[in-house]
Scaffold this active site. Structure first.
Site, PDB file in Angstrom:
ATOM      1  N   GLY A   1      -8.238  18.090  -9.540  1.00 34.03           N
ATOM      2  CA  GLY A   1      -7.061  18.303 -10.381  1.00 34.03           C
ATOM      3  C   GLY A   1      -7.343  17.925 -11.812  1.00 34.03           C
ATOM      4  O   GLY A   1      -8.428  18.208 -12.337  1.00 34.03           O
TER       5      GLY A   1
ATOM      6  N   LYS B   1      -6.615  -4.997  -1.947  1.00 37.62           N
ATOM      7  CA  LYS B   1      -5.756  -4.004  -2.613  1.00 37.62           C
ATOM      8  C   LYS B   1      -6.535  -3.285  -3.721  1.00 37.62           C
ATOM      9  O   LYS B   1      -6.490  -2.054  -3.836  1.00 37.62           O
ATOM     10  CB  LYS B   1      -4.522  -4.726  -3.184  1.00 37.62           C
TER      11      LYS B   1
ATOM     12  N   ARG C   1       4.347   7.359 -15.468  1.00 38.09           N
ATOM     13  CA  ARG C   1       3.381   6.432 -16.058  1.00 38.09           C
ATOM     14  C   ARG C   1       1.965   7.002 -15.933  1.00 38.09           C
ATOM     15  O   ARG C   1       1.545   7.394 -14.863  1.00 38.09           O
ATOM     16  CB  ARG C   1       3.492   5.052 -15.376  1.00 38.09           C
TER      17      ARG C   1
ATOM     18  N   ASN D   1      -7.677   0.779  -3.716  1.00 37.08           N
ATOM     19  CA  ASN D   1      -7.330   1.712  -4.794  1.00 37.08           C
ATOM     20  C   ASN D   1      -8.584   2.241  -5.476  1.00 37.08           C
ATOM     21  O   ASN D   1      -8.653   3.413  -5.861  1.00 37.08           O
ATOM     22  CB  ASN D   1      -6.421   1.040  -5.826  1.00 37.08           C
TER      23      ASN D   1
ATOM     24  N   CYS E   1      -0.776   2.880 -10.924  1.00 34.19           N
ATOM     25  CA  CYS E   1      -1.660   1.972 -10.185  1.00 34.19           C
ATOM     26  C   CYS E   1      -3.154   2.196 -10.435  1.00 34.19           C
ATOM     27  O   CYS E   1      -3.845   1.271 -10.872  1.00 34.19           O
ATOM     28  CB  CYS E   1      -1.370   2.059  -8.695  1.00 34.19           C
TER      29      CYS E   1
ATOM     30  N   GLU F   1       4.060   6.168  -3.910  1.00 33.40           N
ATOM     31  CA  GLU F   1       5.279   6.759  -4.455  1.00 33.40           C
ATOM     32  C   GLU F   1       5.371   8.198  -3.942  1.00 33.40           C
ATOM     33  O   GLU F   1       4.364   8.889  -3.829  1.00 33.40           O
ATOM     34  CB  GLU F   1       5.247   6.744  -5.985  1.00 33.40           C
TER      35      GLU F   1
ATOM     36  N   GLY G   1      -3.805   9.552 -12.404  1.00 33.00           N
ATOM     37  CA  GLY G   1      -2.919   8.837 -13.326  1.00 33.00           C
ATOM     38  C   GLY G   1      -2.032   7.922 -12.506  1.00 33.00           C
ATOM     39  O   GLY G   1      -2.460   7.399 -11.477  1.00 33.00           O
TER      40      GLY G   1
ATOM     41  N   PHE H   1       0.815  -1.224   0.000  1.00 31.69           N
ATOM     42  CA  PHE H   1       0.000   0.000   0.000  1.00 31.69           C
ATOM     43  C   PHE H   1       0.847   1.271   0.000  1.00 31.69           C
ATOM     44  O   PHE H   1       0.308   2.360   0.212  1.00 31.69           O
ATOM     45  CB  PHE H   1      -0.948  -0.003   1.208  1.00 31.69           C
ATOM     46  N   LEU H   2       2.156   1.137  -0.230  1.00 33.68           N
ATOM     47  CA  LEU H   2       2.975   2.359  -0.189  1.00 33.68           C
ATOM     48  C   LEU H   2       2.569   3.328  -1.300  1.00 33.68           C
ATOM     49  O   LEU H   2       2.026   2.916  -2.324  1.00 33.68           O
ATOM     50  CB  LEU H   2       4.470   2.005  -0.323  1.00 33.68           C
TER      51      LEU H   2
HETATM   52  P1  NAD Z   1       8.315  -1.384 -11.522  1.00 35.09           P
HETATM   53  O1  NAD Z   1       8.053  -1.457 -12.975  1.00 35.09           O
HETATM   54  O2  NAD Z   1       8.832  -0.129 -10.926  1.00 35.09           O
HETATM   55  O3  NAD Z   1       9.347  -2.540 -11.113  1.00 35.09           O
HETATM   56  C1  NAD Z   1       9.213  -3.870 -11.472  1.00 35.09           C
HETATM   57  C2  NAD Z   1      10.605  -4.473 -11.696  1.00 35.09           C
HETATM   58  O4  NAD Z   1      10.436  -5.882 -11.904  1.00 35.09           O
HETATM   59  C3  NAD Z   1      11.312  -3.933 -12.940  1.00 35.09           C
HETATM   60  O5  NAD Z   1      12.568  -3.410 -12.572  1.00 35.09           O
HETATM   61  C4  NAD Z   1      11.450  -5.169 -13.852  1.00 35.09           C
HETATM   62  O6  NAD Z   1      12.653  -5.183 -14.602  1.00 35.09           O
HETATM   63  C5  NAD Z   1      11.437  -6.294 -12.818  1.00 35.09           C
HETATM   64  N1  NAD Z   1      11.083  -7.620 -13.328  1.00 35.09           N
HETATM   65  C6  NAD Z   1      10.130  -7.969 -14.232  1.00 35.09           C
HETATM   66  N2  NAD Z   1      10.112  -9.298 -14.402  1.00 35.09           N
HETATM   67  C7  NAD Z   1      11.067  -9.812 -13.583  1.00 35.09           C
HETATM   68  C8  NAD Z   1      11.539 -11.126 -13.318  1.00 35.09           C
HETATM   69  N3  NAD Z   1      11.008 -12.198 -13.901  1.00 35.09           N
HETATM   70  N4  NAD Z   1      12.568 -11.276 -12.447  1.00 35.09           N
HETATM   71  C9  NAD Z   1      13.139 -10.209 -11.852  1.00 35.09           C
HETATM   72  N5  NAD Z   1      12.710  -8.940 -12.058  1.00 35.09           N
HETATM   73  C10 NAD Z   1      11.700  -8.742 -12.914  1.00 35.09           C
HETATM   74  O7  NAD Z   1       6.949  -1.824 -10.813  1.00 35.09           O
HETATM   75  P2  NAD Z   1       6.393  -1.324  -9.404  1.00 35.09           P
HETATM   76  O8  NAD Z   1       5.814   0.030  -9.556  1.00 35.09           O
HETATM   77  O9  NAD Z   1       7.407  -1.597  -8.353  1.00 35.09           O
HETATM   78  O10 NAD Z   1       5.157  -2.316  -9.228  1.00 35.09           O
HETATM   79  C11 NAD Z   1       5.327  -3.701  -8.942  1.00 35.09           C
HETATM   80  C12 NAD Z   1       3.995  -4.258  -8.476  1.00 35.09           C
HETATM   81  O11 NAD Z   1       3.599  -3.607  -7.256  1.00 35.09           O
HETATM   82  C13 NAD Z   1       2.839  -4.035  -9.455  1.00 35.09           C
HETATM   83  O12 NAD Z   1       1.965  -5.120  -9.387  1.00 35.09           O
HETATM   84  C14 NAD Z   1       2.154  -2.795  -8.890  1.00 35.09           C
HETATM   85  O13 NAD Z   1       0.800  -2.729  -9.231  1.00 35.09           O
HETATM   86  C15 NAD Z   1       2.311  -3.009  -7.409  1.00 35.09           C
HETATM   87  N6  NAD Z   1       2.291  -1.781  -6.590  1.00 35.09           N
HETATM   88  C16 NAD Z   1       2.922  -0.661  -7.051  1.00 35.09           C
HETATM   89  C17 NAD Z   1       2.911   0.482  -6.258  1.00 35.09           C
HETATM   90  C18 NAD Z   1       3.586   1.738  -6.735  1.00 35.09           C
HETATM   91  O14 NAD Z   1       3.321   2.789  -6.168  1.00 35.09           O
HETATM   92  N7  NAD Z   1       4.446   1.698  -7.726  1.00 35.09           N
HETATM   93  C19 NAD Z   1       2.260   0.471  -5.013  1.00 35.09           C
HETATM   94  C20 NAD Z   1       1.655  -0.685  -4.585  1.00 35.09           C
HETATM   95  C21 NAD Z   1       1.674  -1.816  -5.385  1.00 35.09           C
END
Ligand code: NAD
Length: 433
Positions: A254, A205, A329, A209, A261, A153, A258, A150-151
Site C-alpha cells: 500500500g 508489545k 493519526r 508491532n 501505533c 482499531e 501509519g 493488542f486490539l
Molecule cells: P487516545 O489518545 O485515543 O486516548 C487517550 C485518552 O487519555 C485521551 O482521551 C486523553 O484525554 C486521556 N488522558 C490523558 N491523560 C490523562 C489523565 N492523566 N487522566 C485521564 N485521562 C487522560 O489513545 P489510545 O489510542 O487509546 O492509546 C492509549 C495507549 O494505548 C497508548 O499507549 C497506545 O500506544 C496504546 N495502544 C493503542 C492502540 C490503538 O489501536 N489505539 C492499540 C494498542 C495499544
C-alpha cells in the site's frame, strides 16, 4: 469486580465497555471534560464498529459510568487500568509524561490494596518506574502490572472480547490471581493468559508491532520490484502467504504504514535499543522503507502530471489511516493531501468516518464531499487512499461520467488493473502492471 479505566480513548473506552460487558462495575475516567460530557449524554466520541451498542447497553445496565474525577474512581475500585497516550518525545523515545501524571493522580485515590494495570504501550522498565512513583506517594499496599493491549482499531471490540492471548507482566501472586479472574471470561475458548516478568510484557508489545511493521515494509519493497520485473504483487503475496511458515496476514502492499501505533512504537523501540548501545538494523530498514513508500503514490501523481498540479481538481477517497476507523493519526492519506496542497492542486475528499477529524487539521484548505461520487465532479484524477469496503465496488460508469479525466491512482489495490483498462481508465496501483 470494581474497575477504573484512566484514559477513555480508543483503548480505554473499548476496554472499559468490554470489562463492563462481563459484569464488572467500570468507571471510565478522562481529563477531557468534553469527551466525558458526550459519553454521559450517550454519545460516543470515536468511531469503532460495535462500540456504540456495547457502551449504551452497559450504561443502561448500570455497569459503566464516566467521570473526570480520578480520585473517587480509584477509591471505589480494586483494579485501575492506565490507558493514556504515550506519544513520541522529541528524541524519539516514548513520552511517559501522561502516564506518570495519571499514576500520580491515581496515587491520590489509593485507600486500600489496588492493582494498577498499565495498558499503555511503554518501554521495558516502566512498571518499575510507576511503582516507585506511587510508592513515594502512598503507604497503602498496591501492585503494578503490565498488561499491553493488542486490539486493532476497526475491530477493537471483537479483539478485546476474543483476544489471541492476554499478556500479564507481574511479580505478585495476589495481582496475578486478580488479573486471571478478571480476564477469565475472555479466554474461555482456550486462548492463553501468558504470565511473564513485567519487562518481557512491555517488550512483547513493541516486538509484536515491530514485526508487523517489518512485514508491511517487506511486501511494499517486493511490490516495487514486481513493477520493475513485470510481476504482480497480488500473485506473489498469495504464493508467499499460503506457505504456513509465512502466513497471509500483513502482506498487503500500500502507501506505507501509519496510524497511532506502528510509527511511534518502532521509533520508541529503536530509541530504547540505541540508548543501550544496540543497533536494530531490521527496524531501521523497515522505517526507511516506509518513509520511501509513503511517497510512492505522491511520486506517481507528480510524474503523471509532470509536476504541474496547480489548479487541478483532484478527488481523494479515504482519509482514515485504515478502513473502519475515524483515526487519522499519521494517516498515509495525509501525505497525499500534503503533496497535492504543496503543489496547489484543488482537493475534494470523502471518507465515511474521518472527515471531522480531518477538518480539525486541514480546515477548509480541502473540501469535504458529502459522498464518494460528489468528490469526483470535474476531477482530473481520483486517488484511493483508504480501503473502505464502500470503495471496492463503485459504479465505474458513473465515476467516468463525473470525472473530467478517467484517471485513478489506487494506493490500496482495490481494483483489477486489466478491468480498469478495459473500462477505459488510466490506472496506477501498487506492484501491479
Ligand atoms: P487516545 O489518545 O485515543 O486516548 C487517550 C485518552 O487519555 C485521551 O482521551 C486523553 O484525554 C486521556 N488522558 C490523558 N491523560 C490523562 C489523565 N492523566 N487522566 C485521564 N485521562 C487522560 O489513545 P489510545 O489510542 O487509546 O492509546 C492509549 C495507549 O494505548 C497508548 O499507549 C497506545 O500506544 C496504546 N495502544 C493503542 C492502540 C490503538 O489501536 N489505539 C492499540 C494498542 C495499544
Amino acid at each position: 469486580m470494581k474497575v477504573a479505566v484512566i484514559g477513555t480513548g480508543y483503548v480505554g473506552l473499548v476496554a472499559g465497555a468490554c470489562l463492563a460487558e462481563t459484569g464488572n462495575d467500570v468507571t471510565c475516567v478522562d481529563i477531557d471534560q468534553r469527551r466525558i460530557r458526550l459519553l454521559q449524554q450517550g454519545e460516543i466520541p470515536i468511531f469503532e464498529p460495535g462500540l456504540h451498542d456495547l457502551v449504551v447497553r452497559n450504561v443502561l445496565g448500570g455497569r459503566l459510568t464516566f467521570t473526570t474525577d480520578t480520585k473517587s474512581a480509584v477509591e471505589q475500585s480494586l483494579v485501575v487500568f492506565l490507558a493514556v497516550p504515550t506519544p513520541t518525545d522529541e528524541d524519539g523515545s516514548a513520552d511517559l509524561q501522561h502516564l506518570l501524571d495519571a499514576a500520580k493522580q491515581v496515587a491520590a485515590g489509593i485507600n486500600d490494596y489496588k492493582v494498577i494495570v498499565d495498558k499503555s504501550t511503554v518501554p521495558a522498565g516502566t512498571s518499575v518506574k510507576v511503582h516507585e512513583l506511587i510508592a513515594g506517594l502512598t503507604l497503602h499496599p498496591f501492585d503494578v502490572v503490565s498488561n499491553p493491549e493488542f486490539l486493532k482499531e476497526g475491530n477493537a471490540v471483537d479483539d478485546f472480547l476474543k483476544p489471541d492471548r492476554v499478556i500479564i507482566g507481574c511479580a505478585s501472586d495476589r495481582a496475578r490471581t486478580i488479573m486471571t479472574d478478571l480476564y477469565a471470561p475472555f479466554v474461555r475458548t482456550g486462548h492463553p493468559i501468558l504470565m511473564m516478568r513485567p519487562e518481557s510484557a512491555e517488550l512483547t508489545k513493541y516486538a509484536a508491532n515491530a514485526i508487523l511493521a517489518v512485514k508491511v515494509s517487506f511486501i511494499n519493497e517486493i511490490a516495487r520490484l514486481c513493477e520493475l520485473v513485470g510481476a504482480d504483487v497480488d500473485e506473489v503475496r498469495r504464493g508467499m502467504g499460503t506457505d504456513s511458515r509465512i502466513g497471509p496476514a500483513f502482506l498487503f502492499p500500500g502507501m506505507g504504514f501509519g496510524g497511532s501505533c506502528f510509527p511511534k512504537d518502532i521509533c520508541a523501540l529503536d530509541h530504547t535499543a540505541k540508548s543501550l548501545g544496540l543497533d536494530l538494523h531490521i527496524i531501521h530498514g523497515a522505517t526507511k522503507a516506509n518513509q520511501r513508500q509513503r511517497l510512492f503514490i505522491p511520486d506517481k501523481i507528480l510524474d503523471r502530471f509532470s509536476g504541474r498540479l496547480a489548479g487541478r481538481p483532484i478527488a481523494l477517497w479515504g482519509l482514515a489511516f485504515k478502513a473502519n476507523t475515524d483515526d487519522v493519526r499519521e494517516s498515509p492519506a495525509f501525505t497525499i493531501v500534503d503533496t497535492l496542497l504543496d503543489n496547489k492542486a484543488v482537493v475534494s475528499a470523502y471518507d465515511p468516518q474521518a472527515m471531522p477529524n480531518t477538518r480539525s487539521i486541514y480546515g477548509d484548505r480541502i473540501t469535504y464531499a458529502h459522498d464518494q461520487y460528489s468528490a469526483l465532479e470535474g476531477a482530473e484524477a481520483l486517488v484511493v487512499a483508504t480501503e473502505w469496503n464502500v470503495f471496492r465496488h463503485p459504479n465505474f460508469d458513473r465515476m467516468k461520467n463525473l470525472m473530467k479525466t478517467p484517471l485513478v491512482f489506487d494506493g490500496r489495490n482495490l481494483f483489477d488493473p486489466a478491468r480498469m483498462r478495459e473500462m477505459g481508465f488510466e490506472y496506477y496501483s501498487v506492484g501491479r502492471v
